[in-house]
Design a protein around this motif. Sequence first.
Motif, PDB file in Angstrom:
ATOM      1  N   GLN B  21      58.846  11.553 -31.994  1.00 56.66           N
ATOM      2  CA  GLN B  21      58.796  12.924 -32.491  1.00 56.66           C
ATOM      3  C   GLN B  21      58.777  13.907 -31.323  1.00 56.66           C
ATOM      4  OE1 GLN B  21      58.390  13.634 -36.023  1.00 56.66           O
ATOM      5  NE2 GLN B  21      59.000  15.666 -35.305  1.00 56.66           N
ATOM      6  N   ALA B  22      59.797  14.785 -31.269  1.00 55.80           N
ATOM      7  CA  ALA B  22      59.814  15.783 -30.202  1.00 55.80           C
ATOM      8  C   ALA B  22      58.766  16.844 -30.497  1.00 55.80           C
ATOM      9  CB  ALA B  22      61.199  16.421 -30.124  1.00 55.80           C
ATOM     10  N   ALA B  23      58.250  17.425 -29.431  1.00 57.44           N
ATOM     11  CA  ALA B  23      57.225  18.455 -29.608  1.00 57.44           C
ATOM     12  C   ALA B  23      57.871  19.761 -30.052  1.00 57.44           C
ATOM     13  CB  ALA B  23      56.484  18.668 -28.296  1.00 57.44           C
ATOM     14  N   THR B  24      57.131  20.502 -30.830  1.00 55.24           N
ATOM     15  CA  THR B  24      57.615  21.805 -31.279  1.00 55.24           C
ATOM     16  C   THR B  24      57.033  22.888 -30.381  1.00 55.24           C
ATOM     17  OG1 THR B  24      57.761  21.050 -33.546  1.00 55.24           O
ATOM     18  CG2 THR B  24      57.663  23.433 -33.208  1.00 55.24           C
ATOM     19  N   TYR B  25      57.911  23.772 -29.931  1.00 54.87           N
ATOM     20  CA  TYR B  25      57.483  24.886 -29.093  1.00 54.87           C
ATOM     21  C   TYR B  25      57.786  26.184 -29.827  1.00 54.87           C
ATOM     22  CZ  TYR B  25      57.304  21.731 -25.059  1.00 54.87           C
ATOM     23  OH  TYR B  25      57.001  20.725 -24.191  1.00 54.87           O
ATOM     24  N   LYS B  26      56.802  27.060 -29.801  1.00 46.78           N
ATOM     25  CA  LYS B  26      57.037  28.391 -30.375  1.00 46.78           C
ATOM     26  C   LYS B  26      57.459  29.321 -29.240  1.00 46.78           C
ATOM     27  CE  LYS B  26      54.800  32.044 -33.052  1.00 46.78           C
ATOM     28  NZ  LYS B  26      56.131  32.624 -33.241  1.00 46.78           N
ATOM     29  N   ILE B  27      58.546  30.016 -29.455  1.00 43.36           N
ATOM     30  CA  ILE B  27      59.031  30.917 -28.409  1.00 43.36           C
ATOM     31  C   ILE B  27      57.990  32.018 -28.178  1.00 43.36           C
ATOM     32  CG2 ILE B  27      60.830  32.583 -27.782  1.00 43.36           C
ATOM     33  CD1 ILE B  27      62.806  30.864 -29.373  1.00 43.36           C
ATOM     34  N   ASP B  28      57.629  32.204 -26.922  1.00 38.86           N
ATOM     35  CA  ASP B  28      56.559  33.152 -26.600  1.00 38.86           C
ATOM     36  C   ASP B  28      57.067  34.590 -26.617  1.00 38.86           C
ATOM     37  OD1 ASP B  28      54.208  34.310 -25.905  1.00 38.86           O
ATOM     38  OD2 ASP B  28      54.317  33.773 -23.777  1.00 38.86           O
ATOM     39  N   THR B  29      57.255  35.088 -27.831  1.00 39.81           N
ATOM     40  CA  THR B  29      57.659  36.495 -27.948  1.00 39.81           C
ATOM     41  C   THR B  29      56.445  37.403 -27.906  1.00 39.81           C
ATOM     42  OG1 THR B  29      57.744  36.117 -30.333  1.00 39.81           O
ATOM     43  CG2 THR B  29      59.826  36.179 -29.170  1.00 39.81           C
ATOM     44  N   PHE B  59      61.579  25.847 -30.857  1.00 36.98           N
ATOM     45  CA  PHE B  59      62.487  24.763 -30.485  1.00 36.98           C
ATOM     46  C   PHE B  59      61.745  23.440 -30.404  1.00 36.98           C
ATOM     47  CE2 PHE B  59      61.325  26.910 -26.480  1.00 36.98           C
ATOM     48  CZ  PHE B  59      60.881  25.854 -25.684  1.00 36.98           C
ATOM     49  N   GLU B  60      62.520  22.396 -30.508  1.00 38.50           N
ATOM     50  CA  GLU B  60      61.995  21.033 -30.397  1.00 38.50           C
ATOM     51  C   GLU B  60      62.504  20.498 -29.078  1.00 38.50           C
ATOM     52  OE1 GLU B  60      60.438  19.479 -33.089  1.00 38.50           O
ATOM     53  OE2 GLU B  60      60.637  21.339 -34.246  1.00 38.50           O
ATOM     54  N   TYR B  61      61.607  19.918 -28.335  1.00 37.38           N
ATOM     55  CA  TYR B  61      62.061  19.382 -27.062  1.00 37.38           C
ATOM     56  C   TYR B  61      61.164  18.230 -26.620  1.00 37.38           C
ATOM     57  CZ  TYR B  61      62.835  18.843 -22.120  1.00 37.38           C
ATOM     58  OH  TYR B  61      63.073  18.296 -20.893  1.00 37.38           O
ATOM     59  N   ASP B  62      61.807  17.202 -26.138  1.00 38.41           N
ATOM     60  CA  ASP B  62      61.084  16.069 -25.568  1.00 38.41           C
ATOM     61  C   ASP B  62      61.936  15.552 -24.420  1.00 38.41           C
ATOM     62  OD1 ASP B  62      59.852  13.760 -24.870  1.00 38.41           O
ATOM     63  OD2 ASP B  62      59.682  12.979 -26.907  1.00 38.41           O
ATOM     64  N   ALA B  63      61.363  15.614 -23.237  1.00 38.12           N
ATOM     65  CA  ALA B  63      62.118  15.204 -22.054  1.00 38.12           C
ATOM     66  C   ALA B  63      62.619  13.766 -22.182  1.00 38.12           C
ATOM     67  CB  ALA B  63      61.249  15.350 -20.807  1.00 38.12           C
ATOM     68  N   LYS B  64      61.864  12.932 -22.934  1.00 34.89           N
ATOM     69  CA  LYS B  64      62.262  11.521 -23.059  1.00 34.89           C
ATOM     70  C   LYS B  64      63.352  11.318 -24.097  1.00 34.89           C
ATOM     71  CE  LYS B  64      57.619   9.908 -22.142  1.00 34.89           C
ATOM     72  NZ  LYS B  64      56.996  11.015 -22.903  1.00 34.89           N
ATOM     73  N   ALA B  65      63.477  12.277 -24.991  1.00 34.01           N
ATOM     74  CA  ALA B  65      64.512  12.156 -26.024  1.00 34.01           C
ATOM     75  C   ALA B  65      65.255  13.467 -26.162  1.00 34.01           C
ATOM     76  CB  ALA B  65      63.879  11.748 -27.360  1.00 34.01           C
ATOM     77  N   PRO B  66      66.017  13.839 -25.118  1.00 31.58           N
ATOM     78  CA  PRO B  66      66.660  15.161 -25.126  1.00 31.58           C
ATOM     79  C   PRO B  66      67.636  15.356 -26.287  1.00 31.58           C
ATOM     80  CG  PRO B  66      67.455  13.824 -23.289  1.00 31.58           C
ATOM     81  CD  PRO B  66      66.308  13.088 -23.887  1.00 31.58           C
ATOM     82  N   GLU B  67      68.218  14.243 -26.789  1.00 32.73           N
ATOM     83  CA  GLU B  67      69.197  14.390 -27.866  1.00 32.73           C
ATOM     84  C   GLU B  67      68.571  14.968 -29.130  1.00 32.73           C
ATOM     85  OE1 GLU B  67      72.284  13.908 -27.059  1.00 32.73           O
ATOM     86  OE2 GLU B  67      71.886  12.918 -25.127  1.00 32.73           O
ATOM     87  N   LYS B  68      67.251  14.873 -29.209  1.00 35.31           N
ATOM     88  CA  LYS B  68      66.576  15.394 -30.398  1.00 35.31           C
ATOM     89  C   LYS B  68      66.270  16.895 -30.281  1.00 35.31           C
ATOM     90  CE  LYS B  68      64.088  11.208 -31.867  1.00 35.31           C
ATOM     91  NZ  LYS B  68      65.294  10.622 -32.383  1.00 35.31           N
ATOM     92  N   SER B  69      66.675  17.491 -29.180  1.00 32.45           N
ATOM     93  CA  SER B  69      66.380  18.911 -28.979  1.00 32.45           C
ATOM     94  C   SER B  69      67.037  19.760 -30.072  1.00 32.45           C
ATOM     95  CB  SER B  69      66.909  19.381 -27.629  1.00 32.45           C
ATOM     96  OG  SER B  69      66.266  18.661 -26.598  1.00 32.45           O
ATOM     97  N   ALA B  70      66.298  20.753 -30.485  1.00 32.18           N
ATOM     98  CA  ALA B  70      66.824  21.652 -31.520  1.00 32.18           C
ATOM     99  C   ALA B  70      66.192  23.020 -31.330  1.00 32.18           C
ATOM    100  CB  ALA B  70      66.494  21.116 -32.907  1.00 32.18           C
ATOM    101  N   ILE B  71      66.870  24.034 -31.788  1.00 31.89           N
ATOM    102  CA  ILE B  71      66.315  25.386 -31.666  1.00 31.89           C
ATOM    103  C   ILE B  71      66.777  26.257 -32.826  1.00 31.89           C
ATOM    104  CG2 ILE B  71      68.225  26.124 -30.155  1.00 31.89           C
ATOM    105  CD1 ILE B  71      66.115  27.984 -28.758  1.00 31.89           C
ATOM    106  N   GLU B  72      65.910  27.168 -33.175  1.00 26.65           N
ATOM    107  CA  GLU B  72      66.215  28.148 -34.217  1.00 26.65           C
ATOM    108  C   GLU B  72      65.709  29.496 -33.741  1.00 26.65           C
ATOM    109  OE1 GLU B  72      65.051  25.968 -38.112  1.00 26.65           O
ATOM    110  OE2 GLU B  72      65.318  28.103 -38.574  1.00 26.65           O
ATOM    111  N   VAL B  73      66.589  30.479 -33.721  1.00 24.27           N
ATOM    112  CA  VAL B  73      66.179  31.813 -33.290  1.00 24.27           C
ATOM    113  C   VAL B  73      66.685  32.840 -34.299  1.00 24.27           C
ATOM    114  CG1 VAL B  73      66.266  33.540 -31.447  1.00 24.27           C
ATOM    115  CG2 VAL B  73      66.362  31.127 -30.868  1.00 24.27           C
ATOM    116  N   THR B  74      65.823  33.777 -34.640  1.00 26.97           N
ATOM    117  CA  THR B  74      66.228  34.877 -35.520  1.00 26.97           C
ATOM    118  C   THR B  74      66.042  36.182 -34.747  1.00 26.97           C
ATOM    119  OG1 THR B  74      65.507  33.655 -37.446  1.00 26.97           O
ATOM    120  CG2 THR B  74      65.816  36.022 -37.734  1.00 26.97           C
TER     121      THR B  74
END
Lengths: 180, 191
Positions: B21-29, B59-74
Amino acid sequence: MIRNTTSAYGWVSIAFHWLMALAVFGLFGLGLYMVELTYYDAWYRGSLDLHKSAGVMLALAWLLRLIWKLRNPQPQPLGNKVWEHKVAHLTHILLYLLMLALFVSGYLISTADGRAIEVFGLFELPATLTHANQEDIAGVIHWALAWSIMMLAGLHAVAAIKHHWLDKDKTLVRMLKPGA
Amino acid sequence: MKKLMLAAGLSAALLMPSLSQAATYKIDTQGAHAFIQFKIQHLGYSWLLGRFNTFDGQFEYDAKAPEKSAIEVTIDTTSLDSNHAERDKHLKGSDFLDVSKFPQSTFKSTGFKSTGAGEGVLTGDFTLHGVTKSISFPVKMIGEGKDPWGGYRAGFEGKTTLKLSDYGIDYNLGPASTTVEIGLFIEGIRQ
């Protein structure tokens, strides 16, 4: 005759009336025209600068006219229909108030980013309020006010013509001739 | 420090239900450590820069599983800011972004291809001015690690060039100004 009497206008009031009418209609036309200009039109920038500068001058004239009006006798309305006098008086007050609101809204568009308005390169009118989206909100208001004033001025003109042709009184003539 | 990180990693691994499971990051707005900028030629003689002040996403990011990276921005398109109110009003008007009709622009990733350590090509659906297109552009990690206030952060940057007419914006700004470069500079706080 410089000053008004209770039956006639002096030339200062007459000059204010017609010069400001010219400026209001001119700025309205210029405003409608300039927002349709595209980026590569030579007058894309110049038209806006002129609109802003002339608008500030008009606001100054508005203030001076109000001071002059308050320090002069007011010619009494002609005709004997009380409701007409009331409507005429209300129209005049509204024209003054809407113009003031128009100046404020225009000022708030141009100064929304904190930039001053440069008036014909003579002086600068500094910014005050700088709210987010201020230029959009003030823009909508400015547009609506401009059209309201046009409609009200139309009513005002139709009424003057009615006085001249139907009532055959001096209402229009005394706004053209000092002391009439 | 290393021991502490190892311990933290181990306890995190033990607590996590799924290791992949990649970690979820909240964009620091909130702290404004994220920027969405645009850059377009002015007459072909220089650049005009602007930005969108209001947006959010994660965004989702995990250095060990970069293919799982994802992002959503509004992006709140009404927050456009080019440091000039009259220009902003024009850009937000119907000649350009028409923000009263299209108050939001979104990017939702559909794929990520790693091209090296901390680098990759992000693909996703970008919606602007009511038009949605799939775009791909390179992104790069700037860094990641603990912040001094008890959190964990990761930051990325990416840029892409869009043709204005692809998004139904055909106002004539001159031949040098038919494309706009969008730059994303985002820092996320791990949730």
